[in-house]
Write an enzyme that holds these catalytic residues in place. Structure first.
Site, mmCIF file in Angstrom:
data_model
loop_
_atom_site.group_PDB
_atom_site.id
_atom_site.type_symbol
_atom_site.label_atom_id
_atom_site.label_comp_id
_atom_site.label_asym_id
_atom_site.label_seq_id
_atom_site.Cartn_x
_atom_site.Cartn_y
_atom_site.Cartn_z
ATOM 1 C CB CYS A 134 -0.734 0.357 1.252
ATOM 2 S SG CYS A 134 -1.709 1.486 1.639
ATOM 3 C CB CYS A 137 -0.594 2.400 4.118
ATOM 4 S SG CYS A 137 -2.182 2.055 3.494
ATOM 5 C CG ASP A 138 2.951 1.323 4.111
ATOM 6 O OD1 ASP A 138 2.921 1.738 5.929
ATOM 7 O OD2 ASP A 138 3.061 0.155 4.321
#
Ligand code: NAP
Length: 307
Positions: A134, A137-138
């Site tokens: 993701c 997300c990261d």
């Protein structure tokens, strides 16, 4: 007497839309979600092709708005309740989630799909230590580093474009020399100066010490291996439908997506499927929303006995 008129399983765009429609139609509806209402859409940094938001909207905000709308119509949402099994005995459809059991006149399955893994050495070992599924997300962890994205579909290119604004350099590693992604994303990625395509190439191993340091790449046309130094790798090689809990109950296709008719009805009476879990050509938020509405309307007619 059933506990609910309708149980929706899954709280992404398809499930929440189904819940908005059935609750608004005064059908007592329960939505079961294994986490919080989200779905893969929740991860999208910016959604630009969902109508009504000319400047785009984040996946998180869109899902929060869906959830607020559903709650306004009285949808009962039980989060952190993963479903283990669905049973149909005569006219009773029962959903089993841990030690809880719920029955309903109709079920709508909207459990979506999850990311595929590459299944190569180092993938498990460095998961969360430089390997991610993701980018939104990261991605922020890789500021000014070199990162790789594996895959050639919409997700890979969207991830790469997102990462190109954070990382110093983004390699897109694709096993062929043609991309599967939409042309507009291809054009954007090809024009981005810090994105470099590595064609006809697979990742054979992810290496590192405490975290990812290098990828062992193989050019499949030249049968040549080399190492590429990166701080992180984002794996975007497609997805797998979350249909295990209904295997053997409803009919699935060869990739385990649920087969439905034009009303989103599965092969079992009173069970409908909506969104990415369903066998179809285009998996988008807009098509998930459309499925949710169709499945809800069909469930309503099924309960009335007019489907
Ligand atoms: P996808 O379209 O299935 O693409 C997966 C990519 O990974 C393909 O390029 C595939 O290569 C590659 N791949 C698969 N297995 C591999 C392996 N073992 N090793 C190396 N490469 C591998 O998946 P996706 O990009 O996640 O998209 C899924 C669906 O969501 C699609 O319908 C897509 O249109 C949709 N989506 C839409 C948007 C948007 O519209 N904004 C954004 C994201 C996703 P090959 O090409 O060689 O098969």
């Amino acid at each position: 007497m059933d506990d609910y008129h309708v149980i929706v399983i899954g709280g992404g765009p398809a499930g929440l839309t189904a819940g908005i429609y059935t609750s608004r139609a005064h059908l007592k509806t329960l939505l079961l979600e294994s986490m919080i209402p989200s779905g893969q859409a929740y991860m999208a940094e910016r959604i630009e092709n969902y109508p009504g938001f000319p400047d785009g909207i984040s996946g998180r905000e869109l899902i929060e708005r869906f959830t607020q709308q559903a709650s306004r119509f009285g949808l009962d949402i039980q989060q952190f309740t993963p479903v283990d099994k669905v049973e149909v005995i005569k006219d009773t459809r029962t959903v089993i989630a841990g030690d809880k059991k719920f029955s309903a006149s109709a079920l709508i399955i909207a459990t979506g799909a999850k990311w595929n893994q590459l299944g190569i050495p180092g993938e498990e070992e460095f998961s969360g230590k430089g390997i991610s599924y993701c980018a939104t997300c990261d991605g922020a962890f890789f500021k000014d580093q070199a990162v790789a994205v594996v895959g050639g579909g919409d997700t890979a290119l969207e991830d790469a474009l997102y990462l190109s604004r954070i990382a110093e350099k983004v390699y897109i590693i694709h096993r062929r020399d043609q991309l599967r992604a939409q042309k507009i994303l291809q054009r954007k990625a090809l024009e981005e100066p810090n994105i470099e395509f590595v064609w006809d190439t697979v990742v054979n191993e992810i290496k590192g010490e405490d975290a990812v340091k290098t990828l062992l790449l193989e050019n499949v046309k030249k049968a040549k291996q080399r190492e590429l130094a990166v701080g992180g790798v984002f794996i975007a090689v497609g997805q797998k439908p979350n249909s295990d809990f209904v295997r053997g109950l409803v009919e699935l296709d060869d990739k385990n997506y649920i087969i439905t008719d034009q009303n989103c009805a599965t092969t079992v009476a009173g069970i409908f499927a909506a969104g990415d879990i369903r066998q179809k050509d285009l998996r988008q938020i807009s098509t998930a929303v459309g499925d949710g509405a169709l499945a809800a309307a069909a469930a309503e007619r099924f309960i009335e006995g007019t489907l």
